[in-house]
Design an enzyme around this catalytic site. Structure first.
Site, PDB file in Angstrom:
ATOM      1  N   THR A 111      44.103  46.242  37.753  1.00  0.00           N
ATOM      2  CA  THR A 111      44.719  46.989  36.922  1.00  0.00           C
ATOM      3  C   THR A 111      44.893  48.395  37.185  1.00  0.00           C
ATOM      4  O   THR A 111      45.727  49.089  37.108  1.00  0.00           O
ATOM      5  CB  THR A 111      44.015  46.739  35.562  1.00  0.00           C
ATOM      6  OG1 THR A 111      44.051  45.420  35.291  1.00  0.00           O
ATOM      7  CG2 THR A 111      44.804  47.451  34.362  1.00  0.00           C
ATOM      8  N   ASP A 132      33.444  39.992  37.103  1.00  0.00           N
ATOM      9  CA  ASP A 132      33.044  39.937  38.495  1.00  0.00           C
ATOM     10  C   ASP A 132      32.118  41.251  38.758  1.00  0.00           C
ATOM     11  O   ASP A 132      31.610  41.466  39.769  1.00  0.00           O
ATOM     12  CB  ASP A 132      34.339  39.961  39.325  1.00  0.00           C
ATOM     13  CG  ASP A 132      35.239  38.753  39.170  1.00  0.00           C
ATOM     14  OD1 ASP A 132      34.681  37.665  38.491  1.00  0.00           O
ATOM     15  OD2 ASP A 132      36.371  38.766  39.462  1.00  0.00           O
TER      16      ASP A 132
HETATM   17  O1  F6P Z   1      38.356  38.050  38.066  1.00  0.00           O
HETATM   18  C1  F6P Z   1      37.946  37.079  37.181  1.00  0.00           C
HETATM   19  C2  F6P Z   1      37.942  35.935  37.712  1.00  0.00           C
HETATM   20  O2  F6P Z   1      37.353  35.030  36.497  1.00  0.00           O
HETATM   21  C3  F6P Z   1      37.310  35.460  39.125  1.00  0.00           C
HETATM   22  O3  F6P Z   1      35.749  35.488  39.041  1.00  0.00           O
HETATM   23  C4  F6P Z   1      37.835  34.066  39.413  1.00  0.00           C
HETATM   24  O4  F6P Z   1      37.936  34.052  40.794  1.00  0.00           O
HETATM   25  C5  F6P Z   1      39.259  34.279  38.967  1.00  0.00           C
HETATM   26  O5  F6P Z   1      39.327  35.308  37.685  1.00  0.00           O
HETATM   27  C6  F6P Z   1      39.831  32.767  38.250  1.00  0.00           C
HETATM   28  O6  F6P Z   1      41.116  33.259  37.853  1.00  0.00           O
HETATM   29  P1  F6P Z   1      41.982  32.246  37.098  1.00  0.00           P
HETATM   30  O7  F6P Z   1      41.579  32.508  35.523  1.00  0.00           O
HETATM   31  O8  F6P Z   1      43.271  32.803  37.173  1.00  0.00           O
HETATM   32  O9  F6P Z   1      41.906  30.902  37.782  1.00  0.00           O
END
Ligand code: F6P
Length: 477
Positions: A111, A132
């Site tokens: 972002t 994260d």
């Molecule tokens: O960035 C946050 C996060 O939860 C990461 O830890 C993970 O790799 C990703 O997003 C998962 O993304 P999505 O919800 O789009 O599968």
């Protein structure tokens, strides 16, 4: 400043509503109107700019509940492409028509990259969020350590590489010590680890538990609170021989092993273990999946069936070694006290930054021993490398002990201030009172989206305005 906007972008995290609440309360104090844009940047691409007035008459709408996970205004992974100047002009024009004098984006590194071109058109600031914990810097000079290396295999013919650090690492120099959402994600992951242990123990099995975090190992590190035997983080390449040796040593003693593995773990050649699919994330993030499964395959091969059959502990390695992902449960649900409290402060600080006339700034959460946690403003430009890119922070390698495969002393020192009092009494009481409430069995779930939908307003387009004025003229005639 009379009216500002707020949006939540990227993957949801548990403390977004708390950030919004903090911003709205501060806006009320300052008698500033605040509009929430629906589904992140997506709202701005829509000519009608769907939005909700979050504080009519400077009072927050009742749907803002800081104890509820997710975001009441919705989120998406849409982002603003700096190359599309016309689109950017259009967005700026729409915000101008709405009377928006400043914008708060609640998000992570994607972002912050995404809002850069917007900040050239109207005052824009970031309030951080990400489970994260990768928005920030290990030390202020870290962006200078990124270098471009040629790689014909990738899109632009180059990729970014972190050069060896030249700074002395000190926990108190971290920029943005921790981001809202991280503590709750660790709370869920550590609880998951604790729960899986009993199965591993009872059935003499080896559990590999995969946690999120992309290329940063903070969630894996924090899962140490659930007392796994071994933790693997992406910042340290996997040493398979050492891992197998440690697994056998622990298994020989206690007949079960619990391994936590960050989804971004890499092998000795630096290749991600988890299949890396082409990203569907417009911010350029890669989708990682399957690190635990890939690790299981390797352990099955290296340990072999005989090891388990020898002492009648199992039929085969395949049966003994199992994987589970904590998955999206670590990103959802009620935020714990630590996240709620500081998310609200960061949201409020974002309003202050706009009120102070700052642009392209970030409200950050700092920590030092004398002041504890406190919020500050930080110039977003200081997060950018020399090519202008903002990189996800990786956990400083010194936070992890690669021999023990656990947090190092300094890693423990990092975790303690965040987690020691992170859970509020009300967090536990809430569960006690609500989870088994008899009404849960009889009443359908009522989604916040239903309520917010009733409050969504739109910017009237030129055509709509013309039709309206013609109708008014006709009525007068
Ligand atoms: O960035 C946050 C996060 O939860 C990461 O830890 C993970 O790799 C990703 O997003 C998962 O993304 P999505 O919800 O789009 O599968």
């Amino acid at each position: 400043m009379k009216r500002i906007g707020i949006l939540t972008a990227g993957g949801d995290t548990p403390a977004l509503n708390a950030t919004i609440r903090g911003a709205v309360v501060r806006a009320n104090h300052r008698k500033v109107e605040i509009y929430g844009f629906i589904k992140g940047f997506n709202s701005l691409f829509n000519s009608r700019v769907p939005h909700v007035h979050l504080n009519p008459l400077y009072q927050e709408i009742p749907e803002i509940d800081p104890t509820k996970g997710g975001t009441l205004i919705g989120s998406s992974r849409d982002f603003v492409d700096p190359a599309k100047k016309d689109e950017l002009d259009m967005i700026a024009g729409r915000l101008n028509k709405l009377g928006i004098e400043g914008l708060i984006c609640v998000g992570g590194d994607g972002t912050l990259n995404g809002l850069q071109p917007l900040a050239e058109r109207l005052p824009t600031v970031l309030a951080p969020k990400t489970i994260d914990n990768d928005l920030g810097l290990n030390y202020a000079s870290e962006p200078d350590e990124w270098a471009r290396v040629n790689d014909p295999a990738v899109k632009h013919g180059y990729r970014y590489k972190h050069s060896p650090s030249r700074a002395v690492f000190d926990l108190q120099h971290i920029v943005n010590y921790v981001t809202p959402g991280y503590a709750t994600a660790v709370f869920v992951s550590a609880s998951g680890v604790e729960r899986l242990r009993t199965t591993a123990e009872s059935h003499r099995r080896i559990a590999i538990i995969e946690v999120m975090g992309r290329h940063s190992g903070y969630i894996a590190l924090g899962s140490a609170y659930g007392r796994p035997d071994l933790i693997l983080v992406p910042e340290h390449a996997l040493d398979l021989e050492h891992l197998v040796e440690s697994v056998k040593q622990i298994y020989d003693l206690q007949k079960n092993v619990v391994i936590v593995c960050g989804e971004g773990v890499v092998d000795e050649q630096g290749r991600e273990l988890g299949a890396e699919t082409k990203s569907s994330d417009p911010a350029g993030n890669v989708a990682l999946s399957g690190a635990a499964e890939a690790l299981r395959t390797k352990l099955i091969q290296m340990i072999g069936d005989r090891y388990f059959q020898l002492y009648r502990r199992g039929e085969s390695a395949r049966e003994a070694i199992f994987t589970r992902k904590v998955g999206h449960t670590q990103r959802g649900g009620r935020p714990i006290l630590f996240d709620r409290f500081y998310a609200a402060q960061l949201g409020a600080k974002a309003v202050e930054l706009l009120a102070e006339g700052r642009n392209n700034a970030v409200s950050i959460l700092q920590y030092n021993a004398s002041r504890g946690f406190h919020v500050e403003g930080y110039d977003a430009n200081r997060f950018r490398d020399r090519w202008g890119l903002i990189h996800a922070r990786r956990m400083h390698p010194s936070l992890y002990d690669p021999v023990l495969m656990k947090p190092s002393r300094i890693g423990i020192d990092y975790l303690l201030p965040i987690f020691t009092d992170a859970i509020g009494e009300d967090d536990m009481e809430h569960m006690r009172q609500t989870l088994f409430a008899p009404g849960n069995l009889t009443q359908p779930y009522h989604s916040i989206n239903t309520d917010i939908n009733k409050r969504i307003r739109y910017l009237e387009t030129e055509t709509e305005l013309k039709v309206k004025s013609r109708l008014e003229e006709a009525a007068m005639a």
